[in-house]
Design a protein around this motif. Structure first.
Motif, PDB file in Angstrom:
ATOM      1  N   ASN A 743       0.827  -1.211   0.000  1.00 22.43           N
ATOM      2  CA  ASN A 743       0.000   0.000   0.000  1.00 22.43           C
ATOM      3  C   ASN A 743       0.857   1.254   0.000  1.00 22.43           C
ATOM      4  O   ASN A 743       0.551   2.234  -0.713  1.00 22.43           O
ATOM      5  CB  ASN A 743      -0.927  -0.034   1.213  1.00 22.43           C
ATOM      6  N   TYR A 760     -10.680  -4.939  -9.275  1.00 24.73           N
ATOM      7  CA  TYR A 760     -11.189  -5.483  -8.020  1.00 24.73           C
ATOM      8  C   TYR A 760     -10.066  -5.647  -6.992  1.00 24.73           C
ATOM      9  O   TYR A 760     -10.244  -5.407  -5.812  1.00 24.73           O
ATOM     10  CB  TYR A 760     -11.847  -6.838  -8.264  1.00 24.73           C
ATOM     11  N   TRP A 761      -8.916  -6.103  -7.464  1.00 17.59           N
ATOM     12  CA  TRP A 761      -7.802  -6.431  -6.574  1.00 17.59           C
ATOM     13  C   TRP A 761      -6.754  -5.346  -6.741  1.00 17.59           C
ATOM     14  O   TRP A 761      -6.184  -5.183  -7.817  1.00 17.59           O
ATOM     15  CB  TRP A 761      -7.232  -7.805  -6.904  1.00 17.59           C
ATOM     16  N   ASN A 762      -6.483  -4.575  -5.670  1.00 18.86           N
ATOM     17  CA  ASN A 762      -5.625  -3.415  -5.794  1.00 18.86           C
ATOM     18  C   ASN A 762      -4.903  -3.134  -4.482  1.00 18.86           C
ATOM     19  O   ASN A 762      -5.113  -3.820  -3.471  1.00 18.86           O
ATOM     20  CB  ASN A 762      -6.461  -2.186  -6.205  1.00 18.86           C
ATOM     21  N   HIS A 768      -7.918  -3.901   1.003  1.00 19.34           N
ATOM     22  CA  HIS A 768      -7.871  -4.492  -0.330  1.00 19.34           C
ATOM     23  C   HIS A 768      -6.502  -5.109  -0.621  1.00 19.34           C
ATOM     24  O   HIS A 768      -6.404  -6.135  -1.323  1.00 19.34           O
ATOM     25  CB  HIS A 768      -8.198  -3.430  -1.386  1.00 19.34           C
ATOM     26  N   LEU A 771      -6.555  -8.510   0.958  1.00 22.60           N
ATOM     27  CA  LEU A 771      -7.315  -9.452   0.132  1.00 22.60           C
ATOM     28  C   LEU A 771      -6.500  -9.913  -1.074  1.00 22.60           C
ATOM     29  O   LEU A 771      -6.510 -11.098  -1.435  1.00 22.60           O
ATOM     30  CB  LEU A 771      -8.615  -8.794  -0.338  1.00 22.60           C
ATOM     31  N   ARG A1205     -19.155  -4.387  -6.475  1.00 21.06           N
ATOM     32  CA  ARG A1205     -18.650  -4.254  -5.100  1.00 21.06           C
ATOM     33  C   ARG A1205     -19.721  -3.764  -4.137  1.00 21.06           C
ATOM     34  O   ARG A1205     -19.452  -2.979  -3.228  1.00 21.06           O
ATOM     35  CB  ARG A1205     -17.453  -3.313  -5.048  1.00 21.06           C
ATOM     36  N   GLU A1208     -19.150  -6.172  -0.138  1.00 20.63           N
ATOM     37  CA  GLU A1208     -17.784  -6.646   0.085  1.00 20.63           C
ATOM     38  C   GLU A1208     -17.636  -7.430   1.385  1.00 20.63           C
ATOM     39  O   GLU A1208     -16.618  -8.074   1.603  1.00 20.63           O
ATOM     40  CB  GLU A1208     -16.821  -5.457   0.069  1.00 20.63           C
ATOM     41  N   TYR A1211     -16.646 -11.235   1.372  1.00 18.94           N
ATOM     42  CA  TYR A1211     -15.290 -11.776   1.406  1.00 18.94           C
ATOM     43  C   TYR A1211     -15.045 -12.593   2.679  1.00 18.94           C
ATOM     44  O   TYR A1211     -14.255 -13.543   2.673  1.00 18.94           O
ATOM     45  CB  TYR A1211     -14.272 -10.639   1.320  1.00 18.94           C
TER      46      TYR A1211
END
Length: 1694
Positions: A743, A760-762, A768, A771, A1205, A1208, A1211
């Motif tokens: 991050n 979606y994945w960042n 995030h 995840l 999203r 969320e 998850y």
């Protein structure tokens, strides 16, 4: 605060008591440090150094004498040779290391010792180092901290008050907690997005805190010069490094204008300091210590994997560079554009017609007919545009080639690379990928598991040993406690006497206030730490007598009691203490309790509750999307009824058990479920609370009370939970660190590159990022890494690769190691239930016996009489029955002595039975059944009741018997077996031709049909002959014969229907004929290796099924939860032609009213429990799980369009399932497979006596079994000519081999500099360097040929080098690819390096695992063959869409094998499932349900097939194949590697490895150049002296040779095997030579007969020990005679 300052004041003003501890109490372990003690210890250290030097220079003179016929060696002082002459040579006590808990054996710790400098408590450290200890508390446990007793920073002595104050602060447990809390707060702030000014303030604040901490520790400990200073601690190095980087960053940003260096995320690594508590928490210590122990070997595996990855990367670079950029380009037709502009214009490229907007790769040149072909009007060109996956997927240079090769090794989306290579280079590249996958994914990646597992097993054993020692100390300590309690009891009795004698009140009060001294530190004692339960019972009796007071008299009067699960319950067990005073009313209530207790304790009550639980689970599992209202009403009514039953059960148990009800965790769980159910029933319309009802499913685990297998498995699972919890903690720390790091590094890059359209994945925020790294941890790295690469470049590697290596390859393997350790046989003994807990099993057995008697009664009444009940019982049977029926646990039936005798008798019978079973197994594996043994054709009943003529005097019976013998001779003849095997092979080969090219009614089809008739006829003849020869009983009791019978019947039916033209639609019958392909298993089973694997798997099935059923209960719970959460919510409105989501439509009604729109449901969903299982299986195998998660995250309400999203929180559900259902439950099944496979494999391979050998004898057996790999060879003679001898010395020199290896490595580096479209000058430079290397290789070959002469051709590497050099010189083929194989010569050069011991062990593990791995590969190929034939029969006509392509489909046998090889790794089977289930309801898809490509003309293009699929059939086909291959067979590679690595590790622990044997024979060759295998006894001393450890014994070694007791032949020779036997026993030491050992020695001699055949021809006539005795006796006789002669002469002179 006042108490704190008071402690500090006391700290600086010690009382006189402290001085007493310092000087007077010499025997105390814990004493405060003083100058006098410090000086005294320094003098002791100096004296010890002098004594060590004296002992080293002292020469020990040994003398020998014969005592009782044996030679004993002693010193001249009379001491034995084994006496310890150097008692000071000790080692540090691991229990007294820094950070460890103070052992109880050291006694009580005085209160004044805590957090004050005390003398060193480790004797060894006290003698060798200048240090002192400080004992402080952590979690109320005393912990050791160690400091240097030298001056800190040259001016603060240990007695300086300021330094003592600093020591008090840094050893204060709240100081550590404050720092850990500071770190956690800092990490939370790092995870929260802050403004620049706020971030700067927090940066200064936290850096200041960390700086103060470092200064305090440096002042208290010193910096780095002496042991135990600040820098000597690895944790402090971590803190100090991060602190320096943080301040440098702040200074740079403040000094340089515009600088934005941000390395604050590195502080996340401080969270590792939480692991400093490992010595306090046992479970965490085992996990962390296991990882640290495994780390060196793990890194060597990674290095070996990197080397192999580099080799394959170089091969890929040479073979596939530029191929991934091949595209289909429209034929040039526009003269207005240049040709280069035309081919680079994307409008002229051929894109995927399915609408994915991606161009398709193609095959260029000569391989165009083998890969993907371009449509008409297009040409396949290379080097057009960028490579796939945004230019990151290619083999154009060494870096990207390494990345893609590592991707293939880890099986992370490797099928994408596999598909592209097949499309661009041809389908025959599958052979290369088979080698690549087996070497990398199945071998090297799986080799990480044995390394981690063995490290974990070692730590568990160490922890168990420490626990045993601690328990012994606790027993001793408990005796002291009991003695003090007895003294205290006497004091109390004396006080009572004083009371009665009416002494003074003040004295009595003073005595009453006395207590047991509490100044010492006592750890908490638990029941599990006592050796004797009677000790705990005595304490319980004391407490009970104190609590009940006068109520004991009521008990003695006969209070009603009850019996509950083998325990007598009285009033004090169930009633509250005030209720005991109610008298008669309470007695009546107790009777009511006993009545209800009989009800709830009744077995049928428990069965009824179990039935209700199962019924409730079934009702909850039948819900599905769109179910009618009647089913909803049925479910609601059932829920109310079952809920009422559970409430009644709870009420009855509360009444019956009283307060005992609340002491059971299961009862509390029931109450919580009831409360949640009440909340659910009270507010049924709130959607969020509906998930509460799923918690009722957890009641299903209550079946463990009545189901033995489930109870055992659940207890095994429960035993692993602590270790798994600590593994999750380590995993969380790892992921959090890299999430914060990612991050901090990539947040701005993502925002700048993607803007508002972030994936979606960042890394935009820490949640995030967590995840995304959790996805990476589970093996899905490529897509998020590619997205990160586009935004931030190659820097993403530092985040993704550590998670993959240490998370996926180490931590996940640790999970499997924990589960596998739980199934250890010794561990399983803890979970064996007592007979009294198996009441249901006894009830079921009672019913079985009743039905058997009824059946026997009816049968006997019909046949003869009821005399069958009058069985004669032998005394042994009667004794065995009495033993089995006796309940040892109940003292009312047997006393303890009788129970002990019966238990010993039962144990003896079990051992005898085990030995008999092992003998049967060995006889089954070693002995062969004699041929032509005629067995009875029918069961005995038919002979005695029906065939009265079946006797030897009947002539017809004699003729019939003779014919049967002839038939048996035929079927047991090897020629008959060969004919059948050839027929099986040809029939299986014929099935391969029934593909898309076989047209109905064609000549080829008729030929295949005729051959089918012939094969079926042969199989029928074989079946008849075997039934007649073997007999009906033998034939139909043999599983292989039953399989043959089933296949023949299916073939007959299929042939009959085909011949009558009525079997056209019965394609499943043709598929059943493919079961004949299993028949080769019958021939393969005759090979010992494959037979062992097959039988091990077969006998593992019951255990696997038991665990599978229990594990499926967990999956059932998650599936029902998924149905509750996601039922009907995966529908979406899409374009009916392209399948694209229409975001402007919000509801189902709008979608249905819009033309061109389709309200479409995802094929993988949670609309019912069955399809939910499929979705969970995809998530567990990590195929298609990303799409399922995205559908779940986007859900809204039923009938509404999903929003990106929107949910969320979902998850959490998937993370929980992945951790529990995938990484835990699925690996639990894998652990059972591995454990059962290795256990049963050992049973089939082990000898009978091996289980009775001692540990040292087993070590000796393991060691000697390795000798067969190496044996003496002839040595090469050194030439006498000077030039030839020089060349010979150079060719055989290890330095020469190492030099050539370095040249090979340099050559590989030069090859790595090549890349696609190299500049011409660089290509010429590389060619020049390659010419130099070719010259060096040529000179090497010439030197070896000249020096080694004919011996050159005995080494395969030399022949290979010669061929490569010839091809390189002649340039017949490009030599670069073949030259890459030369790098494997590094393995042979590693034997010259001592530091490469670990890598050699890994390589040996891989080599010895090859045979078993080859057998597993054969089974895998056989399963793939069977499924490819089935796939061709069922999926031949399906349209090529989704997962089906031109190269991967089921149209031909070759393409089917290519497809199944991909699926066998679990890759892409979800895409294939969608393709095999194609239907007209799919958007943009049109197909025909009755399409038959075999009825089309011969000119029809198979790529244009248009058949529909079958969803149910595709599920059954793919799921079973994935389970058989990915879950079972491929994990057998892990089992094989684990077994062989464990063997290699045990050999290393024993002290003798394969390298030692090679060293032995290498030196033996110098003394035995002609490989006669014998050595003169006179050369033994020189030979053994020349050997290295552990075999070598330096001169003088005559005594050692005598002790070896080597046999000597009449020619005064010793055999090499005898020398090895003796040296092995000498190296291992303490090998007991009993009867079992000599039996083992005999078996070893037979085993070595192949390599040492001439040994048996030389009979020993003497031995080294006997010769030494003879020599010693002769010398003594000579000495006696000499003394006698001298005495005679003296007397004569007198």
């Amino acid at each position: 605060m006042t108490s704190c300052f008071k402690k500090i004041k006391e700290f600086f003003s010690p009382k006189k008591e402290a001085t007493c501890l310092e000087e007077d109490e010499e025997g105390e372990v814990f004493r405060l440090l003083s100058p006098n003690l410090l000086a005294r210890f320094e003098e002791m250290r100096t004296e010890r150094q002098k004594r060590i030097k004296q002992n080293e220079s002292k020469e020990i003179v040994m003398r020998e004498k014969i005592v009782d016929g044996e030679i004993i060696y002693e010193t001249e002082s009379g001491e034995n040779e084994d006496d310890d002459l150097y008692e000071d040579f000790d080692d540090t006590d691991p229990q007294l290391s820094e950070g460890s808990q103070v052992p109880i054996r050291l006694g009580l710790i005085p209160r004044k010792i805590f957090q004050r400098p005390a003398i060193e408590i480790d004797p060894y450290i006290n003698k060798t180092e200048q240090s002192f200890v400080v004992i402080s508390k952590r979690f109320t446990k005393p912990v050791i901290s160690r400091f240097s007793s030298t001056n800190s920073l040259f001016f603060l002595s240990p007695f300086n008050k300021f330094r003592r104050f600093l020591i008090w602060i840094i050893t204060w447990q709240f100081f550590d907690w404050f720092m850990i809390l500071t770190i956690l707060v800092n990490l939370i702030i790092l995870a929260i997005p802050l403004e620049t000014s706020q971030a700067s303030i927090t940066e200064y604040v936290f850096n200041s805190i960390y700086t103060i901490e470092a200064i305090l520790k440096i002042l208290a400990r010193g910096f780095f010069l002496n042991p135990y200073t600040y820098i000597r601690d690895p944790w402090n190095i971590l803190d100090f490094g991060i602190l320096i980087i943080s301040w440098v960053t702040i200074i740079v940003n403040a000094a340089v204008v515009g600088s934005s260096v941000n390395l604050s995320a590195l502080r996340a690594f401080r969270v590792l300091r939480v692991l400093k508590t490992v010595n306090i928490i046992t479970g965490l210590k085992i996990v962390v210590s296991s990882m640290l122990r495994a780390l060196p070997m793990f890194l060597q595996v990674i290095g070996l994997m990197g080397l192999l990855c580099a080799i394959f990367a170089l091969f890929n670079l040479q073979a596939y560079q530029g191929t991934f950029s091949q595209k289909c380009v429209k034929t040039y037709s526009d003269n207005s554009l240049s040709y280069s502009d035309w081919i680079r214009n994307e409008a002229n490229w051929y894109f995927d017609p399915s609408g994915s907007n991606t161009w398709l790769p193609c095959a260029n040149g000569s391989v165009s007919n083998e890969g993907r072909t371009c449509p008409s009007g297009y040409t396949c060109l290379r080097g057009i545009g960028q490579n796939p996956r945004y230019g990151t997927k290619h083999f154009d240079n060494f870096g990207f080639s390494m990345m893609l090769t590592f991707q293939i090794f880890t099986l992370d989306y490797w099928d994408d690379v596999y598909q592209t290579v097949l499309d661009t280079s041809g389908i025959w590249n599958m052979v290369y990928f088979i080698v690549l996958i087996f070497a990398g994914a199945f071998y090297l990646i799986n080799l990480t598991f044995p390394v981690v597992a063995i490290a974990y097993y070692t730590e568990v054993k160490i922890a168990a040993m420490k626990q045993d020692e601690a328990e012994k100390e606790l027993v001793f300590d408990f005796k002291m406690l009991k003695a003090k309690m007895a003294e205290r009891q006497k004091e109390l009795e004396e006080l009572e006497k004083k009371k009665k004698s009416s002494e003074k009140k003040s004295c009595v009060e003073e005595s009453d206030e006395e207590e047991v001294p509490t100044e010492g530190f006592w750890p908490r004692l638990t029941d599990g730490q006592f050796k004797d339960d009677s000790d705990v019972a005595k304490i319980a009796d004391i407490q009970l007598s104190e609590n009940l007071g006068g109520f004991n008299s009521i008990i003695e009067e006969g209070l009603p009691t009850a019996h509950f699960h083998g325990r007598d319950l009285v009033a004090d067990d169930r009633s509250c203490y005030p209720c005991l005073k109610l008298g008669p009313v309470h007695l009546k209530y107790i009777k009511v309790q006993n009545f209800f207790l009989k009800i709830v304790e009744n077995i049928y009550f428990e069965l009824f509750i179990a039935f209700c639980i199962i019924f409730n689970t079934i009702v909850m599992a039948i819900q599905y999307d769109g179910q009618p209202q009647s089913i909803d009403d049925l479910q609601n009514i059932t829920n109310y009824v079952v809920f009422g039953i559970f409430v009644i059960e709870a009420i009855l148990k509360i009444i019956a058990l009283g307060r005992l009800y609340f002491l059971d965790g299961g009862n509390w769980f029931d109450l919580i479920i009831i409360v949640l159910s009440i909340v659910d029933f009270a507010v049924p319309n709130i959607s969020g609370l509906s998930v509460f009802r799923t918690f009722r499913l957890l009641r299903i685990f209550k079946l463990a009370k009545t189901w033995k297998t489930m109870s055992k498995i659940l207890r095994i699972i429960a035993s692993t939970l602590p270790s798994l919890f600590f593994i999750i903690i380590v995993l969380t720390i790892l992921i959090f660190i890299f999430a914060v790091l990612g991050n901090g590094l990539f947040e701005d890059s993502y925002r700048n590159y993607y803007g508002s359209s972030t994936p979606y994945w960042n890394f935009l925020d820490v949640p995030h990022a967590i995840l995304m790294l959790f996805r990476t941890f589970n093996g899905e790295r490529i897509q998020p890494e590619t997205e990160c690469w586009l935004a931030a470049g190659p820097l993403c590697i530092i985040v993704f690769y550590p998670i993959t290596i240490f998370g996926n390859l180490m931590i996940l393997n640790m999970v499997l190691a924990v589960l596998l350790a739980a199934f250890d046989p010794e561990n399983l003994k803890k979970f064996e239930k007592n007979d009294k807990d198996q009441r249901i099993e006894r009830e079921i057995e009672r019913f079985k016996n009743l039905f058997k008697k009824l059946f026997s009664c009816c049968f006997c009444a019909c046949c003869e009489s009821l005399s069958c009940f009058k069985k004669k019982v032998s005394p042994e049977t009667d004794l065995e029955t009495s033993l089995d029926s006796t309940d040892i646990g109940q003292d009312s039936f047997l006393n303890k002595e009788k129970a002990k005798i019966i238990e010993e008798e039962r144990h003896r019978k079990e051992m005898l039975k085990k030995k008999e079973n092992m003998k049967k197994i060995q006889e089954k594996n070693t002995t062969k059944k004699p041929k032509n043994v005629l067995e009875r054709c029918f069961p005995i009943f038919f002979y005695t009741k029906v065939f009265k003529c079946a006797n030897d005097e009947n002539k017809a019976y004699q003729v019939w018997k003779k014919i049967r013998k002839i038939t048996l001779f035929i079927i047991e003849n090897p020629i008959f077996e060969i004919i059948i095997m050839v027929t099986i092979f040809l029939s299986s080969l014929a099935l391969c031709f029934e593909d898309v090219n076989l047209k109905t009614g064609s000549q080829e089809a008729e030929i295949i049909k005729i051959f089918d008739y012939i094969f079926t006829g042969i199989f029928i003849i074989e079946m008849i002959l075997k039934i007649f020869g073997l007999g009906i009983k033998k034939y139909f009791t043999d599983p292989w014969c039953l399989l043959d019978f089933f296949i023949v019947i299916v073939s007959i039916v299929s042939v009959g229907l085909t011949a009558s033209n009525s079997g056209t639609n019965l394609s499943f019958l043709r598929a059943l004929r493919t079961l004949r392909a299993i028949r080769p298993l019958k021939a393969i089973s005759r090979l010992n290796g494959i037979k062992t694997i097959i039988y091990s798997l077969f006998y593992s099935v019951p255990s696997i099924i038991n665990v599978l059923i229990v594990c499926m209960i967990f999956w059932l719970i998650f599936s029902i939860i998924g149905v509750t959460l996601f039922k009907g919510r995966f529908y979406k409105c899409v374009d009916s032609s392209t399948g694209a989501k229409l975001t402007n439509i919000k509801t189902k009604e709008q979608c249905l009213a819009t033309s061109g729109a389709l309200w479409y449901n995802s094929k993988i969903n949670f609309d019912n429990v069955a399809i939910g299982f499929l979705a969970l299986f995809q998530v567990a195998t990590f195929q298609g799980w990303i799409e399922i998660m995205q559908d779940s995250v986007d859900i809204t309400d039923v009938g509404q369009q999903p929003i990106e999203r929107n949910s969320e929180w979902v998850y959490i559900f998937y993370i929980a399932f992945i951790l529990i259902g995938a990484q835990f439950i699925l690996r639990l099944i894998i652990a059972v497979i591995i454990d059962n496979f290795n256990h049963l494999k050992k049973q089939f391979q082990v000898g009978v006596i091996d289980i009775f050998l001692t540990q040292n004898q087993l070590k000796y057996l393991q060691t000697m079994n390795q000798i067969g790999i190496a044996y003496p060879n002839k040595s090469m003679k050194r030439p006498k000519n000077k030039v030839m001898s020089f060349v010979y010395d150079m060719a055989t020199s290890p330095k020469f081999e190492i030099s050539i290896t370095i040249v090979i490595v340099l050559n590989m580096l030069v090859v790595g500099f090549r890349y696609y479209q190299n500049p011409l000058i660089q290509i010429n430079s590389i060619n020049v360097v390659n010419t130099i290397f070719v010259t060096i290789y040529g000179l090497e070959t010439i030197f070896k040929i000249v020096g080694l002469r004919l011996h050159f051709f005995r080494d395969l590497w030399n022949i290979f080098d010669l061929i490569i050099n010839i091809l390189s010189i002649l340039f017949m083929i490009p030599p670069n690819l073949l030259r890459l194989i030369r790098i494997f010569r590094i393995g042979s050069a590693l034997r010259h390096y001592k530091f490469a011991t670990g890598i050699r062990k890994l390589l040996n593990t891989l080599i010895i695992s090859l045979p078993a791995s080859f057998n597993i590969g054969i089974l895998l190929a056989l399963i793939m063959f069977i499924y490819s034939i089935i796939g061709m029969n069922f999926f031949l006509n399906i349209k090529l869409i989704n997962g089906l392509t031109e190269t991967q489909n089921f149209q031909t046998f070759g393409k089917s094998m290519i497809t199944l090889f991909r699926i066998s790794t679990g890759a892409g089977w979800n895409e294939l499932l969608i393709g095999l289930s194609t239907s007209n309801s799919d958007p943009g898809t049109t197909c025909q349900t009755d399409f038959d490509v075999q009825s089309m003309s011969s000119t029809f293009n198979p790529n244009n097939v248009n058949g529909c699929g079958d969803f149910g059939l595709a599920i059954a086909f793919l799921v079973t194949f994935v389970i058989l291959t990915r879950v079972i067979l491929l994990n057998l590679f892990i089992a094989v590697l684990l077994e062989n690595y464990e063997l290699a590790n045990s050999l290393e622990e024993n002290g003798i490895t394969q390298d030692d044997f090679e060293m032995f024979f290498r030196i033996w060759k110098n003394y035995d150049p002609y490989a006669t295998q014998f050595l003169k006894s006179s050369d033994l001393s020189n030979f053994i002296a020349e050997l290295e450890r552990p075999f070598g014994v330096q001169k003088p070694n005559e005594k050692a040779i005598a002790l070896l007791n080597l046999p000597i032949t009449k020619d005064d020779l010793v055999h090499c095997l005898d020398v090895l036997h003796g040296l092995a026993k000498y190296a291992l030491s303490d090998v007991e030579e009993d009867d079992e050992f000599y039996d083992m020695q005999t078996r070893l001699d037979l085993q070595f007969l192949k390599h040492f055949p001439i040994r048996k021809d030389h009979v020993p006539v003497n031995s080294t020990m006997q010769r030494k005795k003879q020599d010693l006796a002769a010398r003594k006789i000579q000495k006696a005679i000499k003394n006698y002669v001298i005495s005679k002469r003296i007397k004569a002179k007198k």
